[in-house]
Design a protein around this motif. Structure first.
Motif, PDB file in Angstrom:
ATOM      1  N   GLU A 120       8.739 -49.937   9.118  1.00  0.00           N
ATOM      2  CA  GLU A 120       8.318 -48.948   8.139  1.00  0.00           C
ATOM      3  C   GLU A 120       7.958 -47.627   8.813  1.00  0.00           C
ATOM      4  OE1 GLU A 120       5.174 -50.525   5.750  1.00  0.00           O
ATOM      5  OE2 GLU A 120       6.318 -52.303   5.136  1.00  0.00           O
ATOM      6  N   GLY A 121       8.207 -46.533   8.096  1.00  0.00           N
ATOM      7  CA  GLY A 121       7.818 -45.217   8.603  1.00  0.00           C
ATOM      8  C   GLY A 121       9.002 -44.281   8.736  1.00  0.00           C
ATOM      9  N   GLY A 122       8.726 -42.984   8.598  1.00  0.00           N
ATOM     10  CA  GLY A 122       9.773 -41.976   8.640  1.00  0.00           C
ATOM     11  C   GLY A 122       9.778 -41.153   9.911  1.00  0.00           C
ATOM     12  N   GLU A 123       9.378 -39.895   9.795  1.00  0.00           N
ATOM     13  CA  GLU A 123       9.406 -38.998  10.954  1.00  0.00           C
ATOM     14  C   GLU A 123       8.579 -39.548  12.111  1.00  0.00           C
ATOM     15  OE1 GLU A 123      10.088 -34.451   9.604  1.00  0.00           O
ATOM     16  OE2 GLU A 123       8.178 -35.285   8.936  1.00  0.00           O
ATOM     17  N   SER A 124       7.456 -40.185  11.798  1.00  0.00           N
ATOM     18  CA  SER A 124       6.579 -40.697  12.856  1.00  0.00           C
ATOM     19  C   SER A 124       7.228 -41.834  13.639  1.00  0.00           C
ATOM     20  CB  SER A 124       5.261 -41.189  12.258  1.00  0.00           C
ATOM     21  OG  SER A 124       5.489 -42.281  11.378  1.00  0.00           O
ATOM     22  N   VAL A 175      15.003 -40.762  10.000  1.00  0.00           N
ATOM     23  CA  VAL A 175      15.380 -42.096  10.465  1.00  0.00           C
ATOM     24  C   VAL A 175      16.892 -42.229  10.575  1.00  0.00           C
ATOM     25  CG1 VAL A 175      13.262 -43.144   9.592  1.00  0.00           C
ATOM     26  CG2 VAL A 175      15.309 -43.142   8.128  1.00  0.00           C
ATOM     27  N   ALA A 176      17.619 -41.544   9.702  1.00  0.00           N
ATOM     28  CA  ALA A 176      19.078 -41.567   9.801  1.00  0.00           C
ATOM     29  C   ALA A 176      19.544 -40.893  11.081  1.00  0.00           C
ATOM     30  CB  ALA A 176      19.695 -40.888   8.578  1.00  0.00           C
ATOM     31  N   GLU A 177      18.963 -39.744  11.373  1.00  0.00           N
ATOM     32  CA  GLU A 177      19.344 -39.026  12.594  1.00  0.00           C
ATOM     33  C   GLU A 177      18.919 -39.772  13.845  1.00  0.00           C
ATOM     34  OE1 GLU A 177      17.613 -35.172  12.079  1.00  0.00           O
ATOM     35  OE2 GLU A 177      19.280 -34.443  10.824  1.00  0.00           O
ATOM     36  N   ALA A 178      17.872 -40.601  13.741  1.00  0.00           N
ATOM     37  CA  ALA A 178      17.408 -41.372  14.892  1.00  0.00           C
ATOM     38  C   ALA A 178      18.285 -42.581  15.180  1.00  0.00           C
ATOM     39  CB  ALA A 178      15.963 -41.812  14.670  1.00  0.00           C
TER      40      ALA A 178
END
Length: 278
Positions: A120-124, A175-178
């Motif tokens: 779970e989690g986005g930018e972080s 998250v997609a870019e990661a």
């Protein structure tokens, strides 16, 4: 003469390739029998940390441990042939940083045989997702309402209202870019789910996020009517197995108390008969 069809297990790249094409069918499972049933119909089977609530009676997912996820992951693995198996990383097993996340994700994969993990989690969490994928661990991301952060949200509230949509969109893009191969959108508004699905390059898997997503997931105990603790608006009950089980147990109890069970057909005598088990 029937010809056996080879069954090929789906992979994270297979799921990623469904973006904008075939709808992706996902369900949770925590046991071998239910995993076998889900495998016949689903593309992704998630061993979710919701197991803590629906099977262990916990008040939230926060008390779920890595050992619990491994135990249920092993059971589910034994029931799957085709579906992609993903296992949730439980609370406090990845938040410290990429190294902690890698150790625990590697343990999950090694001991359960899963093909990917979910966190779970986005930018972080972008740095952690980037580290995991660079080191051979496929990641399904999860943004919007993230149950492990329920205390921060102040409850299981709808996300994306009151000017908060841009934050969740940034999370999904991050998250997609990661390197995540897909992203779960939980309990977000329909316009936001549609916007995110249009803008990110990976499949979106909705749970309370409308049919605008590339796929859907539900907790299997919710959709079968086996978990009656509460019923979110976004759950469609496809069966009422909880009520049926209650009626069956009540009938069994009545038969035992009244001496109707076991009956003659359930009893063994001295002479072997068809149906006896050696």
């Amino acid at each position: 003469m029937s010809v056996a069809v080879e069954t090929k297990a789906l992979t994270p790249p297979d799921i990623a390739a469904r973006k904008g094409r075939d709808r992706i069918v996902c369900l949770t499972a925590y046991t071998t029998p239910l995993a076998r049933l889900a495998d016949r119909h689903c593309d992704v089977v998630l061993v979710g940390d919701s197991v803590g609530m629906v099977l262990h009676g916990l008040p939230s997912t926060l008390s779920v441990t890595l050992d619990m996820m491994i135990m249920h992951g092993k059971a589910v693995r034994r029931g799957l042939d085709r579906a992609l198996m993903v296992v949730d990383m439980p609370f406090a097993s990845y938040e410290e940083g990429p190294e902690q996340a890698f150790r625990n994700a590697a343990r999950l994969m090694a001991q359960t045989g899963c093909a990917a993990v979910k966190l779970e989690g986005g930018e972080s969490m972008a740095e952690t997702i980037r580290f995991l994928t660079a080191h051979g661990i496929p990641v399904m991301a999860h943004v919007g309402l993230t149950p492990q952060s329920v205390n921060v949200f102040g409850g299981y509230k709808v996300q994306g209202r009151d000017g908060d949509a841009d934050r969740i969109l940034r999370d999904a893009v991050a998250v997609a870019e990661a390197g995540a191969f897909s992203v779960v959108l939980e309990k977000v508004t329909e316009p936001l789910a549609r916007r995110i699905t249009a803008e990110v390059t990976i499949p979106t898997i909705g749970i309370g996020a409308s049919a605008a997503c590339d796929g859907q997931i539900l907790v299997v105990d919710d959709m079968l009517g086996m978990f009656t603790g509460f019923r979110p608006k976004f759950v469609k009950r496809y069966a009422e197995l909880g009520s049926e089980a209650d009626a069956a147990i009540a009938a069994y109890a009545a038969d035992v108390r009244d001496g109707r069970f076991p009956a003659t057909e359930h009893v063994f005598d001295d002479a072997p008969k068809a149906g006896d088990v050696a």
